[in-house]
Design an enzyme around this catalytic site. Structure first.
Site, PDB file in Angstrom:
ATOM      1  N   SER A 219      16.173 -24.867  -1.237  1.00 31.19           N
ATOM      2  CA  SER A 219      15.174 -25.783  -0.473  1.00 31.19           C
ATOM      3  C   SER A 219      13.815 -25.554   0.018  1.00 31.19           C
ATOM      4  CB  SER A 219      16.193 -26.818   0.157  1.00 31.19           C
ATOM      5  OG  SER A 219      15.343 -28.359   0.407  1.00 31.19           O
ATOM      6  N   ASP A 468      17.005 -30.936 -10.522  1.00 27.86           N
ATOM      7  CA  ASP A 468      16.715 -31.550  -9.071  1.00 27.86           C
ATOM      8  C   ASP A 468      15.247 -31.390  -9.542  1.00 27.86           C
ATOM      9  OD1 ASP A 468      16.037 -31.598  -7.095  1.00 27.86           O
ATOM     10  OD2 ASP A 468      15.309 -28.777  -6.242  1.00 27.86           O
ATOM     11  N   HIS A 493      19.769 -29.416  -7.550  1.00 26.96           N
ATOM     12  CA  HIS A 493      18.998 -28.127  -6.028  1.00 26.96           C
ATOM     13  C   HIS A 493      19.898 -27.220  -5.409  1.00 26.96           C
ATOM     14  CE1 HIS A 493      16.395 -28.993  -3.316  1.00 26.96           C
ATOM     15  NE2 HIS A 493      16.715 -29.110  -2.132  1.00 26.96           N
TER      16      HIS A 493
END
Length: 549
Positions: A219, A468, A493
């Site tokens: 991320s 995602d 994710h």
């Protein structure tokens, strides 16, 4: 529970639909629940100790600012973790570039790094400035943003991102977050410099200047890993950037891509579920505008307090849908909330299978409970809870992390365009600063990213799961022989970084092996004939095999 969008835009009083600011990266959004294990407890399975590193407040000025210690420094938290087996002097260092939250939570959810430690023969040490020089070099794995090492056996390492968790300049969160002057040192550039300084100091104190560093991150942490490899190529030999939306800026990708991908995930599971959600926003506003409407909505959705406008509830619902798209894992997980495998399918089943006569908002409540209350232990929902210290992201989004996002007619959200004028106004009202929407692409690149990475980048893995919604801002194709993209059509994710489990599908097992095989190749190339026996290079999986479940 805290709404997903950043707190940057002023909500209209009564009939506001959705807040128009971009969503946060995944973070837990629930008050501690009875019987639910927290991040600190979960990560104890990896056996670590908490340590602190004396870090400079401003790496880019020679003027001393008053920090926590009063001399331009602050104490940055890191975790010292234990493991088994080590490679001896000069062993590799695996460094996880930290995220925008408490490090223990990210450490608990980055199992790939922990589980790979024995394969790469890391040594366990305490990475403090006063380490004895006789200690052998270590393999360091950075999880989130806290350093995790191990005692005289293999070790894992992770450094806390400044201004998050316990790594607070000026001595406390209140002082660090006091105003724009105290927040001025919360930037990606300062965070990357933190990592470079700590790694340099660590290797020096271990008499291990020759140890190669491999960066990990998911991320925002994945963005930092990729950017650090580009900005500090002499510090690290490569980076695994998982679910890193480095293109989610300016006009590099369509502003509608995030919410279009969220919507596609729901449409993929159930067209009727998608349509129910799409129709629910008008129903929500209609009831909210009726007599005692806000009170009725608060009771329908079991809120702890009566909402002041429908926008608050819209944000909360939008948060659930967006987060479910991010963590639509095929196996049960508790990354943000305790969730079943395939949670979007579970939510849509709840919405679609309610008895005849159930209102649209009651269907929505039944569905959203899959995200906010799957364990059934929450009595009421607090829309303003931030248990993991994410307030700093509001500042980052108002300065350099400007990610324009809007809603198309085809999504399940009310159509709306990104309004930069309003965005800027709210940042000025909130922090007294004007955003710099072009700074990230100026600092790290973004436009013509293929050319930039091909000419100036090497040894970077970009992983993206196509379920995602952040994958819309990710690198989805190979750039060169050493800057590669691995995609998983059924991945969510940074699923690759998650701890391995018996429920992992075969494609995920093969994908992780391929990533570690590439990393092993980087290390073998670095060591060459000198340490050929140190690492057994795994054969990378052909890319075509990874594109099929």
């Amino acid at each position: 529970m805290r709404p997903l969008p950043l707190l940057l835009l002023i909500l209209a009083a009564a009939a506001s639909a959705l807040a128009r600011a971009p969503p946060r990266f995944p973070v837990p959004h629930a008050r501690p629940r009875r019987g639910v294990v927290g991040a600190e407890e979960a990560v104890r399975g990896y056996d670590y100790e908490t340590r602190y590193f004396r870090q400079r407040l401003d790496h880019f000025s020679f003027l001393e600012e008053e920090g926590e210690e009063g001399d331009g420094f602050f104490q940055q938290r890191y975790l010292v973790g234990r493991g088994g087996g080590w490679a001896g002097a000069g062993g590799p260092i695996f460094f996880y570039c930290g995220n925008e939250g408490d490090i223990a939570w990210f450490a608990a959810n980055s199992g790939l790094v922990w589980e790979a430690a024995t394969r790469f023969a890391a040594l366990v040490v305490f990475a403090e400035a006063n380490l004895s020089s006789h200690l052998a070099p270590v393999s360091v794995f950075f999880l989130g943003c806290a350093l995790i090492v191990r005692d005289p056996i293999p070790f894992t390492c992770s450094l806390q991102h400044r201004y998050y968790g316990e790594s607070m300049p000026f001595g406390s969160k209140d002082k660090a977050y006091n105003n724009s002057k105290s927040l001025a040192y919360l930037t990606a550039e300062q965070a990357l410099a933190d990592y470079a300084v700590l790694l340099t100091d660590l290797k020096k104190n271990l008499s291990s200047e020759g140890s190669p560093v491999v960066l990990f991150g998911g991320s925002y942490g994945g963005m930092l890993a990729a950017w650090m490899r580009l900005k500090y190529p002499h510090i690290a030999v490569g980076a695994l950037a998982s679910s890193a939306p480095i293109l989610q800026f300016e006009d590099v990708v369509p502003s509608t891509i995030f919410y279009d991908l969220v919507s596609n995930d729901f449409k993929r599971e159930s067209l009727s579920c998608f349509q129910t959600i799409k129709d629910s926003w008008k129903a929500l506003d209609a009831q909210g505008n009726g007599q005692d409407g806000l009170l009725k909505l608060s009771k329908t959705f079991h809120l702890c307090k009566t909402i002041k406008n429908t926008g608050e509830l819209s944000d909360w619902l939008s948060s659930a849908y967006s987060y479910l798209a991010m963590v639509d894992y095929p196996m049960p997980a508790d990354f943000m909330m305790p969730l079943p495998g395939n949670p979007i399918k579970e939510l849509c089943t709840k919405i679609d299978n309610q008895p005849d006569g159930t209102s649209i908002l009651e269907r929505i409540y039944a569905g959203v409970n899959v995200y906010y209350n799957y364990t059934g232990t929450v009595d009421c929902f607090d829309l303003n809870d931030d248990p993991h210290g994410m307030d700093g992201w509001d500042w980052q989004a108002c300065t350099e992390m400007v990610m324009p996002m809007s809603y198309s007619e085809d999504s399940m959200f009310p159509a709306d365009k990104f309004n930069y004028t309003s965005y800027e106004k709210d940042c000025i009202n909130s922090f007294g600063v004007e955003p710099r929407p072009q700074w990230i692409t100026t600092e790290f690149g973004g436009h013509n990213i293929s050319l930039v990475l091909e000419r100036f980048g090497s040894n970077i893995i970009f992983f993206n799961g196509l379920l995602d919604p952040w994958s819309g801002g990710g690198v989805l194709k190979n750039i060169s022989e050493s800057v590669v993209a691995i995609i998983a059509p059924l991945g969510a994710h940074h699923i690759d970084l998650r701890p391995a489990s018996k429920d992992d599908p075969d494609w995920l097992v093969r994908l992780r092996e391929s990533e570690l095989g590439i990393i092993s190749g980087w290390l073998s190339d670095y060591y060459g004939a000198r340490r050929g026996a140190l690492l057994q290079r795994a054969a990378p999986i052909p890319w075509t095999l990874l594109h099929h479940s």
